[in-house]
Design an enzyme around this catalytic site. Structure first.
Site, PDB file in Angstrom:
ATOM      1  N   GLU A 176     -12.467  -1.909  12.038  1.00 27.56           N
ATOM      2  CA  GLU A 176     -12.462  -1.187  10.764  1.00 27.56           C
ATOM      3  C   GLU A 176     -13.604  -1.620   9.854  1.00 27.56           C
ATOM      4  OE1 GLU A 176      -8.747  -1.540   8.699  1.00 27.56           O
ATOM      5  OE2 GLU A 176      -9.502  -0.682   6.840  1.00 27.56           O
ATOM      6  N   ASP A 184      -8.294  -8.851   4.328  1.00 29.32           N
ATOM      7  CA  ASP A 184      -8.002  -7.731   5.207  1.00 29.32           C
ATOM      8  C   ASP A 184      -9.054  -7.553   6.293  1.00 29.32           C
ATOM      9  OD1 ASP A 184      -6.805  -5.508   6.266  1.00 29.32           O
ATOM     10  OD2 ASP A 184      -7.540  -4.118   4.749  1.00 29.32           O
ATOM     11  N   GLU A 198       0.819  -1.212   0.000  1.00 26.43           N
ATOM     12  CA  GLU A 198       0.000   0.000   0.000  1.00 26.43           C
ATOM     13  C   GLU A 198       0.854   1.263   0.000  1.00 26.43           C
ATOM     14  OE1 GLU A 198      -4.098  -1.484   2.037  1.00 26.43           O
ATOM     15  OE2 GLU A 198      -2.528  -0.883   3.430  1.00 26.43           O
TER      16      GLU A 198
END
Lengths: 716, 716
Positions: free
Chosen positions: B414, B386, B312
């Site tokens: 998240e 993820d 990323e």
């Protein structure tokens, strides 16, 4: 060595552990209580107080604010008395709260409440049926609430409440905090953590902290709060965010606090899909009227809008070749049916205007005097630049007799060491409000004279447990509130009250701490920007010294623009030979400021460019005087540390330790400011240091290279 | 009606006010105490406990962690007993703490401490000189500390501490929190306010909260903390920030907690002025060695580095055509002289790799098995994508027998409703750790087998008063710690302990709340992403549903990449006819996953693209089953609200009100997820809703238009 402890020893160990291990919130004195810290009084004081608050009398036909007042008094006295209430059910009434309209008991007393207005109060010792009582009365519930907090303060400070008469009414109508809180939780120039407003969980969750915020404000007489940053997002005017603001308004209402919103001028385009935000366009005006209607439906006592227009990149009426008055009046018309107001900021400096920045707001707004609607109030920063450690008063004060003006003060210490430096702002605020406009009245008197009047303070509040990022920054919130109520109040007396309420009334503590606070702002001026210098701080963060910066895009962003130091001298010539900014003041003031000899030395270099060997009143050269100020500032902070250390036995360990740590940082920073500044000035003037002065610890290159990464308060 | 209240009435009013007005921290139960909430036990339990903790015996030749243990036990028992200690000085010793090496009293008992390692403990009831005592012993101070917290837990839960023997040792060595905390105070994927670390005032000010953080972690056995975000700034490795980290390490040391830092791979360029960060460049290696030396001088027990490389946008060894092993081993050599370790993340997906994202980490890391230095541990997310509501276990577990691996779990939610949704992650964590690798051992067993072992959890902690942004999110921190100690622990038993410690041991409360928690994660899977769906959330914020998104730059950023729904069916074919990701698993597992009929239905659409009318085990079509799951999830949350409302009499008002408000939001959000998802799937498959299903409240366009502005946790 082996140890065996019985339970007494365990008690000892528990106490020791309380010193060694920070205790949990349940027992720690972590500053959350602010000045509403109700601790048991000494026994003698308790004996005196107890009978005077034995029974509280109020009427439920009074409004919710009177109920709030009664609950607050109950809470305070129970905590202050700190004992089991007496068991008699037949005690006489001892405190009577209320309004003549809501309480027959108050009405029967035929008190003279004239002149108290909507928010003033009378506290008076009297008798009812032959029994001594303390009466707290006002024409409205707001007055009763403020009077009750004043009574609590008397009790808290151990002052007798028998035989007293206290009449008080606020001199200014709008006593408002401006939160520079962004909707993403970041507070611009906030040094106390994230925004208090958890927009994410509002309106469903009303954090109990919102109520404690309202209590603290009400105790000072603050009656309004602008929830969002003047650098506003249009989203704050959408239905979901109006509902969130309404939830906060519901919490604040019993405390007499109204909610305001900062409005983005182009919201009709961003939310309404209009092609323009021209204030003279009928569709734009209609959009704002409908938006106002929508907000007032959700928040019946909504206060109105605050607008930053055509300033630092914000949109505004000038984008459409309209005046600030055009913009403000259009919004004023939208809120008028609801009794709302518009606070319109005068903090403007044009991107292309080569004129002295200190002159621009006056130049733009003075011609508009008399052209603002009567529900518009123009919000003017205390000085003509931007919340510097010291500025002269803003020349607009006194210059717009037909316009309501409200001074804007900055409680958050953007240019005064953030939450890290102990700088009590009471003297700065009082200096601004007491400044003689040269028109027979002080700034405070000029602004109080209008139908609409007020004082705005940029809040220093966040989610920090201390609310303000340090214990002593609480005093700045406090001083703002007290001065908004009475701009003529004495900042040292305010500090004394705050110390007593915050740390307790022990005179061994109150005297020294009040004295520490009293000189702290002058010390910051001394170590940062003495003798009228300003805007010398590093780019972006505004924390440390960087007088050498000269490479920013706009001239007036650079410190060199402000100090204009060269080999010959230093200072900004604002007399006729320079920008002639002095001409914006009333003739008497202008005449005095035009001459260095009659300019107050604390403002000397604001108005004059003078040679380094200019002779000061002390007999020293200007250069030697500057260095003496830097040294004095550093010495003051070193002394603060010594004094605070000596007070350790009188302050609870948590609050003492936090303050001691911050003072340690402040002392290092004061040296940094002094040494970096002296190193730079020396490099410009080529002069030796005055005899006896200590040379900077490092060379100028070192100071220039020093970075201040990740400083708070500076949103990307 | 007039009211006159005596002091008894005032007591009543005070209590009423406490309900009406949120009280200050001094009295409010605001969640700050976490599970270390030591409240007075019922009288019967008190009578039983009191003699057993009357006198604590320890030796000061033991280390600081034993002193910490004694202080914690003193604090807990004093608060739990809630009374004045007895006045006898001759009570017999009742608790003996220590190590055989530090305490002669422990040594004389000749306890069998084999197998307890460096951190295990033995709690045993025995007699000394004919007197009953409870012994807490370990081979080191760490063991004593953990044993003492275990003893406190027994007392707190009202369990008898006579006649007990508890032996426990952690199964994993590194039990570490990863803070994704940026140096500017913003926490990436943080939903609990600003970072706990006030870098600005460190190292001068050590907030008492740092100590409470350490206490909470130590009570769970967490022994390490990575202070800064894996998306690391080089500045965290500069001298000022090392000094700040050292100040935190000083606070944590007595609690057995080591500090780690995330390292930016290009720091030698950014800080050291080198032209490369190539791990095979001698200058680069030398820079890291010197940096490690510098850090260990400041922090003698520093733990080491965590690195996110070539993922990323982060720099890494691949930028120099080196492998992850090259990068990790270079750092490992730098920290080896100090006994340090490197945690190297396997979360990589290449910007240009068209391969199934779920396969990429395996593809890149599997060939490196055996090539990592023995002080490197590879940190692997629990699943191959993820931190989705449900994923299969990561195929690297079991596939790298010659490499130490540590699972990375995400405590911060998240993808699971932030702090707003009540989702107890214990079952998710346990599911990941218990997963059968097909190689005779579970994931938890596989990772425990290595010399170096550990479990990492991405922290959900911030400056929020509750620490985690909600009361129930505290349970996720707690469950992580308990499972890091014992990956085989039962998540429901953990929840039961947490409820007892957090809310009290009343069985009318413990049973229902434990049950509420137990099914909450499955409910979130049901309303967000049933049957193996994943990554269906909106861009950036990751909060609400947006399965329709298809326009993001990289294919694997788009929800449509993951669900692959079309008129014919839905799901990602990861069998041989698709990406063949199943082949990355052990043969037995791969064989089962290759066939829809033998794939567990909760993971069905992760591995298979199936027609909408595929017949499920229930007899329903896939489409009907999906809708049933959505409905079940919504119903579960509605039920949570009802159950919580009924528990009001048993929970303090502040914590009850906050949770009730969040459940209100969660129910609305669950409906939003369900309705938006069903509206979208319907638009794709053109099928009618199954009989009895409630149609979405709005049409698809409405859901597509819905914005989620200013969501927390998503730094710009």
């Amino acid at each position: 060595m082996l140890r065996l402890f019985g339970r007494w020893a365990m008690l000892f160990w528990l106490m020791a552990a309380a010193l060694l291990l920070p205790s949990t919130a349940a027992v720690a004195d972590d500053g959350y209580d602010l000045w509403l810290r109700y601790r048991r009084l000494p026994q003698a004081a308790l004996d005196q107080v107890r009978p005077t608050v034995a029974a509280i009398h109020w009427s439920d036909s009074d409004d919710v604010r009177v109920q709030t007042a009664a609950a607050e008094l109950n809470r305070a006295t129970a905590q202050i008395l700190g004992d089991t209430p007496s068991s008699t059910a037949t005690v006489p009434r001892s405190v009577v709260l209320g309004t003549p309209g809501g309480s027959p008991a108050i009405a029967r007393l035929r008190l003279d409440l004239r002149g108290l207005g909507d928010e003033g109060y009378l506290i008076r010792s009297t008798t009812v049926d032959g029994q001594p009582v303390t009466v707290v009365a006002g024409n409205t519930g707001a007055g009763v609430l403020y009077g009750t907090f004043a009574l609590i303060q008397q009790i808290q400070l151990g002052r007798p409440i028998t035989g007293i008469t206290i009449r008080s009414a606020p001199k200014l109508k709008l006593r408002v905090l401006n939160h520079w809180d962004n909707l993403d939780g970041v507070v611009e120039r906030g040094y106390a953590g994230q925004s208090l407003w958890d927009w994410w969980t509002l309106p469903a969750f009303k954090d109990p902290r919102y109520t404690d915020y309202a209590r603290a404000n009400a105790s000072l007489g603050i009656n309004g709060t602008v929830l969002n940053n003047v650098n506003a997002k249009a989203e704050s005017l959408t239905a979901p965010y109006i509902a969130k603001a309404a939830a906060l308004a519901d919490v604040f209402r019993p405390y007499g606090i109204r909610v305001y919103l900062s409005a983005r001028f182009t919201a009709p385009m961003e939310l309404g899909g209009l092609k323009t935000a021209d204030p003279l366009d009928p569709q734009v005006a209609a959009w704002w009227r409908a938006k106002a209607d929508e907000i007032w439906r959700a928040i019946p006592d909504f206060g109105g809008f605050l607008v930053k227009a055509n300033s630092e990149g914000q949109p505004g009426p000038r984008d459409y070749k309209r005046t600030h008055a055009d913009g403000a009046n259009m919004l004023a018309a939208a809120v008028r049916p609801h009794g709302g107001i518009v606070m319109w900021r005068a903090f403007v400096y044009a991107e292309t205007d080569p004129e002295d920045r200190a002159k621009q707001a006056y130049t733009e707004f003075k011609p508009l005097d008399g052209r603002f609607a009567d529900n518009v109030i123009v919000q003017v920063k205390n000085g003509p630049i931007d919340f510097q450690p010291r500025e002269p008063f803003h020349p607009l004060f006194g210059a717009m007799p037909r316009t309501a003006l409200m001074p804007e003060l900055q409680i958050t210490k953007e240019y005064l060491g953030f939450n890290t430096h102990l700088v009590y702002l009471g003297p700065l605020f009082a200096e601004a409000l007491r400044a003689d406009t040269g028109r027979g009245r002080s700034v405070g008197q000029v602004v109080a004279g209008e139908r609409l009047s007020g004082l705005a303070g940029v809040a220093n509040i966040g989610q920090s447990r201390t609310w303000t990022g340090s214990i002593f920054d609480q005093a700045n919130w406090y001083a703002f509130g007290r001065l908004a109520w009475d701009p003529a109040a004495d900042p040292d007396a305010i500090a004394r009250d705050w110390v007593g309420e915050t740390f307790g009334t022990d005179p061994r503590l109150v005297g020294p701490v009040t004295a520490m606070m009293a000189g702290s702002r002058e010390a910051a001026v001394d170590y940062m920007a003495p003798l009228g210098l300003a805007h010398l701080m590093g780019t972006g963060h505004h924390y440390g010294p960087a007088p050498w910066i000269s490479d920013l895009a706009r001239p007036e962003w650079n410190p060199v623009y402000y100090h204009r130091a060269n080999r010959a001298g230093i200072g900004f010539d604002r007399t006729r030979t320079g920008s002639n900014a002095v001409a914006q003041y009333a003739p008497d003031i202008a005449r005095r400021l035009a001459n260095p000899a009659t300019t107050p030395e604390p403002l000397l270099l604001w108005f004059h460019h003078l040679p380094w060997d200019y002779r000061m009143q002390s007999g020293r050269t200007l250069w030697a005087e500057m260095v003496a100020h830097y040294d004095r500032g550093v010495a003051y902070v070193a002394d603060l540390r010594r004094q605070w250390a000596a007070l350790a036995p009188l302050v609870d360990p948590d609050r003492h330790a936090q303050t001691a740590a911050l003072l340690q940082i402040q002392e290092a920073d004061a040296r940094w400011w002094r040494d970096a500044s002296i190193a730079y000035w020396s490099s410009i003037n080529g002069l030796p240091l005055p005899p006896g002065a200590v040379p900077p610890e490092h060379d100028l290159a070192w100071y220039k290279a020093r970075q201040v990464p990740f400083a708070p308060g500076n949103p990307k």
